[in-house]
Design a protein around this motif. Structure first.
Motif, short mmCIF file in Angstrom:
data_model
loop_
_atom_site.label_atom_id
_atom_site.label_comp_id
_atom_site.label_asym_id
_atom_site.label_seq_id
_atom_site.Cartn_x
_atom_site.Cartn_y
_atom_site.Cartn_z
N LEU A 40 0.86 -1.17 0.00
CA LEU A 40 0.00 0.00 0.00
C LEU A 40 0.90 1.23 0.00
O LEU A 40 1.69 1.43 0.93
CB LEU A 40 -0.91 0.03 1.23
N PHE A 41 0.80 2.01 -1.07
CA PHE A 41 1.54 3.28 -1.16
C PHE A 41 0.51 4.40 -1.04
O PHE A 41 -0.28 4.62 -1.95
CB PHE A 41 2.29 3.38 -2.49
N PHE A 42 0.53 5.06 0.09
CA PHE A 42 -0.48 6.07 0.40
C PHE A 42 0.16 7.44 0.41
O PHE A 42 1.15 7.68 1.11
CB PHE A 42 -1.11 5.78 1.77
N TYR A 43 -0.41 8.36 -0.37
CA TYR A 43 0.05 9.75 -0.43
C TYR A 43 -1.12 10.62 0.01
O TYR A 43 -2.15 10.67 -0.67
CB TYR A 43 0.46 10.12 -1.85
N GLY A 44 -0.97 11.30 1.16
CA GLY A 44 -2.15 11.96 1.68
C GLY A 44 -1.96 13.33 2.29
O GLY A 44 -0.91 13.64 2.86
N ALA A 45 -3.01 14.13 2.19
CA ALA A 45 -3.08 15.40 2.92
C ALA A 45 -3.08 15.10 4.41
O ALA A 45 -3.64 14.10 4.86
CB ALA A 45 -4.35 16.14 2.53
N GLY A 46 -2.43 15.96 5.18
CA GLY A 46 -2.37 15.75 6.63
C GLY A 46 -1.26 14.82 7.07
O GLY A 46 -1.16 14.52 8.26
N CYS A 47 -0.42 14.37 6.14
CA CYS A 47 0.66 13.42 6.47
C CYS A 47 2.03 14.09 6.46
O CYS A 47 3.03 13.45 6.14
CB CYS A 47 0.63 12.24 5.50
N THR A 100 3.66 15.33 9.02
CA THR A 100 4.46 15.12 10.23
C THR A 100 4.62 13.63 10.49
O THR A 100 3.79 12.82 10.08
CB THR A 100 3.80 15.77 11.46
N GLU A 101 5.70 13.28 11.20
CA GLU A 101 5.94 11.86 11.50
C GLU A 101 4.81 11.29 12.35
O GLU A 101 4.43 10.12 12.18
CB GLU A 101 7.28 11.71 12.23
N ARG A 102 4.28 12.08 13.25
CA ARG A 102 3.20 11.59 14.12
C ARG A 102 1.99 11.18 13.32
O ARG A 102 1.40 10.11 13.54
CB ARG A 102 2.83 12.67 15.14
N MET A 103 1.59 11.99 12.36
CA MET A 103 0.41 11.68 11.56
C MET A 103 0.69 10.52 10.61
O MET A 103 -0.17 9.66 10.38
CB MET A 103 -0.03 12.92 10.77
N LYS A 104 1.90 10.47 10.03
CA LYS A 104 2.26 9.35 9.16
C LYS A 104 2.24 8.04 9.93
O LYS A 104 1.73 7.02 9.45
CB LYS A 104 3.64 9.59 8.52
N VAL A 145 3.46 2.01 3.10
CA VAL A 145 4.31 3.20 3.01
C VAL A 145 3.39 4.42 2.95
O VAL A 145 2.51 4.50 2.08
CB VAL A 145 5.21 3.16 1.76
N VAL A 146 3.59 5.37 3.86
CA VAL A 146 2.77 6.58 3.91
C VAL A 146 3.65 7.79 3.66
O VAL A 146 4.66 7.99 4.35
CB VAL A 146 2.05 6.72 5.27
N HIS A 147 3.29 8.58 2.66
CA HIS A 147 3.98 9.83 2.34
C HIS A 147 2.98 10.98 2.39
O HIS A 147 1.77 10.77 2.21
CB HIS A 147 4.57 9.80 0.93
N GLU A 148 3.49 12.18 2.58
CA GLU A 148 2.62 13.33 2.42
C GLU A 148 2.23 13.46 0.95
O GLU A 148 2.93 12.96 0.06
CB GLU A 148 3.31 14.61 2.90
N ASP A 149 1.11 14.14 0.70
CA ASP A 149 0.55 14.18 -0.66
C ASP A 149 1.46 14.86 -1.67
O ASP A 149 1.37 14.61 -2.87
CB ASP A 149 -0.84 14.83 -0.67
N THR A 150 2.37 15.70 -1.21
CA THR A 150 3.26 16.39 -2.14
C THR A 150 4.13 15.41 -2.93
O THR A 150 4.48 15.68 -4.08
CB THR A 150 4.15 17.41 -1.41
N TYR A 151 4.49 14.28 -2.34
CA TYR A 151 5.30 13.31 -3.07
C TYR A 151 4.54 12.76 -4.27
O TYR A 151 5.14 12.50 -5.33
CB TYR A 151 5.73 12.16 -2.14
N ALA A 152 3.23 12.57 -4.13
CA ALA A 152 2.44 12.12 -5.29
C ALA A 152 2.48 13.18 -6.38
O ALA A 152 2.61 12.87 -7.57
CB ALA A 152 1.00 11.86 -4.88
N ALA A 153 2.39 14.43 -5.98
CA ALA A 153 2.45 15.53 -6.95
C ALA A 153 3.81 15.57 -7.64
O ALA A 153 3.90 15.78 -8.86
CB ALA A 153 2.17 16.86 -6.25
N VAL A 154 4.88 15.34 -6.88
CA VAL A 154 6.23 15.34 -7.46
C VAL A 154 6.38 14.22 -8.47
O VAL A 154 6.84 14.43 -9.61
CB VAL A 154 7.29 15.18 -6.34
N TYR A 155 6.01 13.01 -8.08
CA TYR A 155 6.21 11.86 -8.95
C TYR A 155 5.36 11.96 -10.22
O TYR A 155 5.74 11.43 -11.27
CB TYR A 155 5.86 10.57 -8.21
#
Length: 283
Positions: free
Chosen positions: A62-69, A71-75, A92-102
């Motif tokens: 599961l590769f999750f890219y999300g708003a609100g992620c 900070t390490e605590r939220m991830k 794997v949880v990333h902030e949503d900006t990584y999805a935008a970058v990729y």
């Protein structure tokens, strides 16, 4: 089976693919922003979709890219929820900006990458790592240029009697503007930021009126100054965007950025399709 997820606060796009990138199914849930949802609500939203609930034990990744992620605590919080739900998957949880970058930035290239949707965000990508100058404090304090900011301006304009009468009448016909209803959505229901962002459609539809035009340009200028121009090289690298606000207001966004000598790059409504190509190439 790999699950790729691009989640904002309003909605989350899900695509399941095999190792060759063949799409097995696509679906959509309500947004899964850990800043505003608890564990029970996240699981409830997953269980509402048959494709997800039915295939949860078949998922290997599961590769999750999300708003609100951001900070390490939220991830960590969201990763633990997903690990419990998708018991056989590497999560794997990333902030949503990584999805935008990729989705927008060719491999190894530098760019400033922005999100303009229900919320807003902006990072510099050096070709390998994201760098962020502004730590988001969420939709109440920040989110310049976002859908929820547009909604806030629209409601204030209506209730402070600043909105032209013909526009106010049109708003009344399309939305429930009863004060009790609005306050219930803002202060008692989940996702008040997503509720505010529903009014962005009205602003976009009426973007040529003087009232809406002022709101749009004011917020986009704020976004350029408070976010993009934090980076010293903002005139030297392309600035890419994802999100419905950027997509539907591309002309207005281009006009504002041109005034600051900012080079607009790729503008995508949603990055999910670009994520497929990225994960196939990097399997």
């Amino acid at each position: 089976m790999k699950l790729l997820v691009d989640s904002g606060s309003t909605k989350a796009d899900w695509i399941a693919i095999d190792d060759d990138g063949k799409v097995l199914f696509t679906t959509q849930t309500l947004g899964l922003n850990p800043e505003i949802l608890d564990k029970e609500e996240v699981i409830s939203r997953l269980n509402q979709k048959f494709d997800i609930e039915h295939n949860k034990d078949k998922a290997t990744h599961l590769f999750f890219y999300g708003a609100g992620c951001g900070t390490e605590r939220m991830k960590d919080f969201l990763a633990e929820v997903f690990k419990e739900y998708f018991q056989n998957a590497v999560v794997v949880v990333h902030e949503d900006t990584y999805a935008a970058v990729y989705a927008t930035t060719p491999k190894g290239e530098q760019a400033i990458v922005c999100i303009l949707g229900t919320g807003s965000n902006c990072s510099f990508f050096d070709g390998t790592v994201l760098h962020q100058k502004v730590q988001s404090l969420g939709y109440i304090a920040m989110d310049d240029g976002s859908g929820n900011r547009f909604g806030r301006h629209l409601l204030r304009g209506y209730y402070f009697n600043k909105m032209p009468k013909e526009l106010a009448k049109e708003l009344e016909e399309e939305y429930n503007v009863d004060a009790d209803y609005i306050k219930a959505n803002l202060y008692k229901e989940a996702n008040p930021n997503a509720y505010l962002a529903t009014f962005a459609k009205f602003i976009i539809k009426n973007k040529d009126t003087e009232f809406c035009k002022k709101i749009i340009h004011k917020e986009l200028k704020k976004f350029a100054k408070n976010y993009i121009m934090q980076y010293e090289n903002y005139k030297e690298v392309p600035v890419h965007f994802v999100g419905s606000i950027a997509f539907y207001l591309k002309d207005e966004l281009t006009e504002v950025l041109n005034k600051y000598e900012i080079q607009i790059g790729n503008v995508l409504r949603r990055p999910i399709d670009g994520l497929i190509a990225y994960h196939v190439l990097n399997k």
